[in-house]
Design a protein around this motif. Structure first.
Motif, PDB file in Angstrom:
ATOM      1  N   GLU A   6       0.828  -1.197   0.000  1.00  0.00           N
ATOM      2  CA  GLU A   6       0.000   0.000   0.000  1.00  0.00           C
ATOM      3  C   GLU A   6       0.867   1.254   0.000  1.00  0.00           C
ATOM      4  O   GLU A   6       1.992   1.239   0.499  1.00  0.00           O
ATOM      5  N   SER A   7       0.308   2.340  -0.526  1.00  0.00           N
ATOM      6  CA  SER A   7       0.979   3.629  -0.499  1.00  0.00           C
ATOM      7  C   SER A   7      -0.067   4.729  -0.535  1.00  0.00           C
ATOM      8  O   SER A   7      -1.228   4.484  -0.838  1.00  0.00           O
ATOM      9  N   GLY A   8       0.344   5.949  -0.220  1.00  0.00           N
ATOM     10  CA  GLY A   8      -0.537   7.099  -0.323  1.00  0.00           C
ATOM     11  C   GLY A   8      -1.100   7.606   0.980  1.00  0.00           C
ATOM     12  O   GLY A   8      -1.801   8.626   0.991  1.00  0.00           O
ATOM     13  N   GLY A   9      -0.823   6.929   2.074  1.00  0.00           N
ATOM     14  CA  GLY A   9      -1.315   7.387   3.356  1.00  0.00           C
ATOM     15  C   GLY A   9      -0.616   8.662   3.798  1.00  0.00           C
ATOM     16  O   GLY A   9       0.401   9.065   3.231  1.00  0.00           O
ATOM     17  N   LEU A  20      -5.239   6.348  -1.954  1.00  0.00           N
ATOM     18  CA  LEU A  20      -4.407   5.209  -1.628  1.00  0.00           C
ATOM     19  C   LEU A  20      -4.241   4.317  -2.847  1.00  0.00           C
ATOM     20  O   LEU A  20      -5.132   4.220  -3.683  1.00  0.00           O
ATOM     21  N   CYS A  22      -2.591   0.343  -4.029  1.00  0.00           N
ATOM     22  CA  CYS A  22      -2.074  -0.953  -3.612  1.00  0.00           C
ATOM     23  C   CYS A  22      -1.656  -1.716  -4.850  1.00  0.00           C
ATOM     24  O   CYS A  22      -2.496  -2.026  -5.699  1.00  0.00           O
ATOM     25  N   TRP A  36     -10.321  -3.064   0.373  1.00  0.00           N
ATOM     26  CA  TRP A  36      -9.667  -2.249   1.376  1.00  0.00           C
ATOM     27  C   TRP A  36     -10.342  -2.452   2.718  1.00  0.00           C
ATOM     28  O   TRP A  36     -11.577  -2.477   2.807  1.00  0.00           O
ATOM     29  N   ARG A  38      -9.713  -1.315   7.106  1.00  0.00           N
ATOM     30  CA  ARG A  38      -9.004  -0.376   7.969  1.00  0.00           C
ATOM     31  C   ARG A  38      -9.140  -0.808   9.412  1.00  0.00           C
ATOM     32  O   ARG A  38     -10.093  -1.482   9.794  1.00  0.00           O
ATOM     33  N   TYR A  80      -7.031   1.144  -6.229  1.00  0.00           N
ATOM     34  CA  TYR A  80      -6.967   2.479  -5.654  1.00  0.00           C
ATOM     35  C   TYR A  80      -8.161   2.728  -4.752  1.00  0.00           C
ATOM     36  O   TYR A  80      -9.224   2.143  -4.920  1.00  0.00           O
ATOM     37  N   TYR A  94      -4.850   1.532   6.915  1.00  0.00           N
ATOM     38  CA  TYR A  94      -5.619   0.982   5.809  1.00  0.00           C
ATOM     39  C   TYR A  94      -4.848  -0.154   5.154  1.00  0.00           C
ATOM     40  O   TYR A  94      -3.671  -0.007   4.813  1.00  0.00           O
ATOM     41  N   THR A 119      -1.081   1.088   5.446  1.00  0.00           N
ATOM     42  CA  THR A 119      -0.578   2.446   5.373  1.00  0.00           C
ATOM     43  C   THR A 119      -1.425   3.323   6.290  1.00  0.00           C
ATOM     44  O   THR A 119      -2.641   3.199   6.333  1.00  0.00           O
ATOM     45  N   VAL A 121      -3.403   6.405   7.765  1.00  0.00           N
ATOM     46  CA  VAL A 121      -4.169   7.583   7.379  1.00  0.00           C
ATOM     47  C   VAL A 121      -4.608   8.283   8.657  1.00  0.00           C
ATOM     48  O   VAL A 121      -5.267   7.678   9.499  1.00  0.00           O
TER      49      VAL A 121
END
Length: 125
Positions: A6-9, A20, A22, A36, A38, A80, A94, A119, A121
């Motif tokens: 995952e990325s974008g947090g 986000l 993945c 997704w 959380r 996403y 997440y 990631t 958030v």
């Protein structure tokens, strides 16, 4: 073994947005459903959103309907999560998940075989 990253947090103010991503690697199987979840401190991991292979079927938790949008690009094995109108209660780690077989319930953890590491958030008020 399928691997998910995952990325974008990050940290945003209430009302803000995050996207986000993945990405799945080592995919020798078709990734049927991607989703997704959380997990907030002191709480169980909960379902957020899921999407079918072709993108025609999407599922959302009631708490995020109208605010979050899930999408996928199969060529890159990426899913996403566009998160708008974020609220402090959206604060959580997440996780993305996927399965190589169609399962009955895509809104529970048991419906998935592979998981990312998560990631963070954080939504401030």
């Amino acid at each position: 073994q399928v691997q998910l990253v995952e990325s974008g947090g990050g940290l945003v103010q209430a009302g803000g947005s995050l996207r986000l991503a993945c990405a799945a690697s080592r995919t020798t199987i078709v990734l049927v459903t991607m989703g997704w979840f959380r997990q907030a401190p002191g709480k169980e991991r909960e379902f957020v959103a899921a999407i079918g292979r072709s993108g025609d079927s999407t599922y959302y938790a009631d708490s995020v309907k109208g605010r979050f949008t899930i999408s996928r690009v199969n060529a890159n094995n990426t899913v996403y999560l566009q998160m708008n109108s974020l609220k402090p209660e959206d604060t959580a780690v997440y996780y993305c998940a996927t399965t190589g077989i169609s399962r009955m319930d895509v809104t529970t953890r048991l419906g998935y075989d592979y998981w990312g590491q998560g990631t963070q958030v954080t939504v401030s008020s």
